[in-house]
Design an enzyme around this catalytic site. Structure first.
Site, mmCIF file in Angstrom:
data_model
loop_
_atom_site.group_PDB
_atom_site.id
_atom_site.type_symbol
_atom_site.label_atom_id
_atom_site.label_comp_id
_atom_site.label_asym_id
_atom_site.label_seq_id
_atom_site.Cartn_x
_atom_site.Cartn_y
_atom_site.Cartn_z
ATOM 1 C CB SER A 75 27.569 2.167 -34.630
ATOM 2 O OG SER A 75 26.339 1.544 -34.413
ATOM 3 C CG ASP A 138 23.032 1.670 -41.244
ATOM 4 O OD1 ASP A 138 22.659 0.667 -40.599
ATOM 5 O OD2 ASP A 138 23.983 2.393 -40.881
ATOM 6 C CG HIS A 165 26.022 -0.019 -39.179
ATOM 7 N ND1 HIS A 165 25.276 1.116 -38.915
ATOM 8 C CD2 HIS A 165 26.597 -0.363 -37.999
ATOM 9 C CE1 HIS A 165 25.381 1.430 -37.645
ATOM 10 N NE2 HIS A 165 26.185 0.550 -37.062
#
Length: 185
Positions: A75, A138, A165
């Protein structure tokens, strides 16, 4: 020759060792595979916003990311890995849940990562290989942005339909990929 893996987590402020994510699990699995491998994993400074002006120097000066490092970024950590490679050489990078804009989120706007164009060619020149994991479902990132990263960096893109995610406690595909890269050295 890569002899270290540096795991750069996403922002959010949780303790990276106890929040149920795969970071600590990955570290353990890599050390079981090769006890002489260095695997660095630390809570990042400024963990909620994840400002580039704080994270990049921390990666360089505290984590000592360098030419023999493989960065595994998740991320915001993936975004930081790309921005790091625009300036510094590393052995390889693995991007998990990478993206290209602030996604309309205030913390992401404040991070500083999205204030200028991406320098894909510089990042590619500063690493020997780039792999990427992305999932169509996601909940935070658009698929188009994940594809944009893959196209811009010409990544080895591992595409999923059902991993969200990537916030599970285990990530066996990542271990397999890293073992394969480490065996090449």
């Amino acid at each position: 020759m890569a002899r270290e893996v540096v795991i750069v987590p996403g922002n959010g402020g949780g303790n990276i060792f106890s929040d149920g994510m795969w970071y600590g699990w990955l570290r353990k699995k890599l050390l079981e595979y090769d006890s002489e491998l260095t695997v660095k994993l630390e809570d990042m400074p400024d963990p909620v916003v994840g400002r580039e002006s704080i994270w990049i120097p921390f990666m360089r000066d505290k984590l000592k990311v360098g030419e023999n490092s493989i960065i595994v970024g998740h991320s915001t950590g993936a975004v930081a890995a790309v921005r790091f490679c625009e300036q510094y050489k590393v052995h390889g990078i693995v991007l998990v849940g990478a993206y290209t804009t602030d996604c309309g989120m205030e913390n992401e706007k404040l991070s500083g990562y999205f204030d200028r164009p991406w320098q894909w060619s510089k990042a590619k020149q500063n690493t020997e290989w780039i792999s990427q994991f992305g999932s169509r479902d996601d909940q935070y990132l658009s698929w188009d942005e994940q594809v944009e990263v893959s196209v811009g960096l010409e990544t080895d893109f591992h595409r999923f339909e059902d991993r969200g995610h990537f916030i599970e406690p285990y990530f066996p595909e990542l271990v397999t990929l890293l073992k394969g890269q480490l065996m090449k050295n």
